[in-house]
Enzyme design. Structure first.
Site, PDB file in Angstrom:
ATOM      1  N   GLY A 187       0.749  -1.088   0.200  1.00 13.51           N
ATOM      2  CA  GLY A 187      -0.057  -0.006   0.043  1.00 13.51           C
ATOM      3  C   GLY A 187       0.896   1.112   0.002  1.00 13.51           C
TER       4      GLY A 187
ATOM      5  N   GLY B  55      -1.708   1.913   6.663  1.00 14.95           N
ATOM      6  CA  GLY B  55      -1.868   0.965   7.704  1.00 14.95           C
ATOM      7  C   GLY B  55      -0.916  -0.531   7.473  1.00 14.95           C
ATOM      8  N   LYS B  56       0.173  -0.535   6.781  1.00 14.24           N
ATOM      9  CA  LYS B  56       1.085  -1.746   6.864  1.00 14.24           C
ATOM     10  C   LYS B  56       1.558  -2.031   8.117  1.00 14.24           C
ATOM     11  CE  LYS B  56       3.578  -0.019   3.448  1.00 14.24           C
ATOM     12  NZ  LYS B  56       2.689   1.609   3.536  1.00 14.24           N
TER      13      LYS B  56
ATOM     14  N   ASP C  52       8.171  -6.472   7.579  1.00 12.05           N
ATOM     15  CA  ASP C  52       7.688  -5.083   7.645  1.00 12.05           C
ATOM     16  C   ASP C  52       8.829  -4.291   6.564  1.00 12.05           C
ATOM     17  OD1 ASP C  52       6.335  -2.786   7.788  1.00 12.05           O
ATOM     18  OD2 ASP C  52       7.365  -2.121   9.525  1.00 12.05           O
ATOM     19  N   GLU C  53       8.343  -3.624   5.593  1.00 19.30           N
ATOM     20  CA  GLU C  53       9.381  -2.822   4.824  1.00 19.30           C
ATOM     21  C   GLU C  53      10.009  -3.721   3.851  1.00 19.30           C
ATOM     22  OE1 GLU C  53       9.010   0.278   4.815  1.00 19.30           O
ATOM     23  OE2 GLU C  53       8.421   0.919   6.894  1.00 19.30           O
TER      24      GLU C  53
ATOM     25  N   CYS D 227      -5.856   9.700  -0.755  1.00 22.45           N
ATOM     26  CA  CYS D 227      -4.906  10.747  -1.220  1.00 22.45           C
ATOM     27  C   CYS D 227      -5.033  11.972  -0.177  1.00 22.45           C
ATOM     28  CB  CYS D 227      -5.316  11.273  -2.889  1.00 22.45           C
ATOM     29  SG  CYS D 227      -4.367  12.464  -3.290  1.00 22.45           S
TER      30      CYS D 227
ATOM     31  N   CYS E 236      -7.059  15.075  -2.091  1.00 21.36           N
ATOM     32  CA  CYS E 236      -8.434  14.791  -2.516  1.00 21.36           C
ATOM     33  C   CYS E 236      -8.941  13.326  -1.953  1.00 21.36           C
ATOM     34  CB  CYS E 236      -8.478  14.795  -4.172  1.00 21.36           C
ATOM     35  SG  CYS E 236      -7.648  13.332  -4.955  1.00 21.36           S
TER      36      CYS E 236
ATOM     37  N   CYS F 220      -2.962  10.011  -5.079  1.00 20.80           N
ATOM     38  CA  CYS F 220      -3.529   9.418  -6.298  1.00 20.80           C
ATOM     39  C   CYS F 220      -2.853   9.588  -7.543  1.00 20.80           C
ATOM     40  CB  CYS F 220      -4.950   9.816  -6.550  1.00 20.80           C
ATOM     41  SG  CYS F 220      -5.119  11.429  -6.859  1.00 20.80           S
TER      42      CYS F 220
END
Length: 189
Positions: free
Chosen positions: A9, A14-15, A85-86, A143, A146, A180
């Site tokens: 993501g 929220g990873k 992670d990462e 985003c 927006c 976005c």
């Protein structure tokens, strides 16, 4: 049957909190997990998975020469799950070790990371996760500018968008915004 999962993501999707949640769920059932994270990410401290909401958990740092397969193979008790992670910062060899953990040790691996960098190029680790993962899932966020779904990361410096530079520059909200496609090309700063 064990599988290799790639959950990616944009920034702020929220990873890290997802990793901490999954670890908690396993541990609540007295199941053992091993958590790894890139040694490159030193925003909080090397060897910790930290979320923006303030939760953190110690993890095994992954350096270029870390033998993840051997660590998992020699760990007792046998882990019920491996959390990474990462993973975008991992090299091909590291991803192939994750594949071996799943295929040879029959331990599921969930790897989390960014898919593309601020110039919209794949990270090496993400490229190989897209090739080898059994299941791929996008974690979504909105985003910064927006209401659209953020699929890219915008690097900023002194409030201005940056489109050139080194692929890896560690930073948080002061350096990167989830955006976005439209706002990546024309941000409303």
């Amino acid at each position: 049957m064990a599988q290799l999962f790639f959950k990616y993501g944009a920034m702020n999707s929220g990873k890290s909190i997802e990793i901490l949640k999954v670890a908690h769920n396993y541990e609540e059932q007295n199941k053992h997990v091993l958590i790894f994270t890139s040694a490159i990410d030193d925003r909080d401290e090397v060897g910790y998975v930290s979320s923006r909401i303030g939760l953190r958990k110690e993890a095994i740092p992954i350096y270029e020469d870390t033998d993840i397969f051997r660590i998992v193979q020699e760990h007792h008790p046998k882990p019920s799950c491996i959390l990474i992670d990462e993973c975008q910062f991992m090299a091909e060899n590291g991803i192939l070790q994750l594949v071996r953990i799943v295929d040879e040790l029959q331990v599921p691996v969930m790897a989390f990371g960014l898919k593309n960098d601020f110039q919209n190029n794949l990270f090496e680790g993400s490229k190989f996760m897209l090739i080898y993962a059994d299941k791929i899932e996008e974690l979504k966020t909105i985003c910064w500018f927006c209401e659209r779904k953020a699929t890219m990361t915008l690097r900023v410096e002194n409030g201005k968008p940056i489109y050139t530079g080194q692929q890896i520059q560690i930073g948080g909200n002061e350096t990167y915004y989830p955006v976005c496609r439209k706002c990546h090309a024309n941000p409303s700063l």
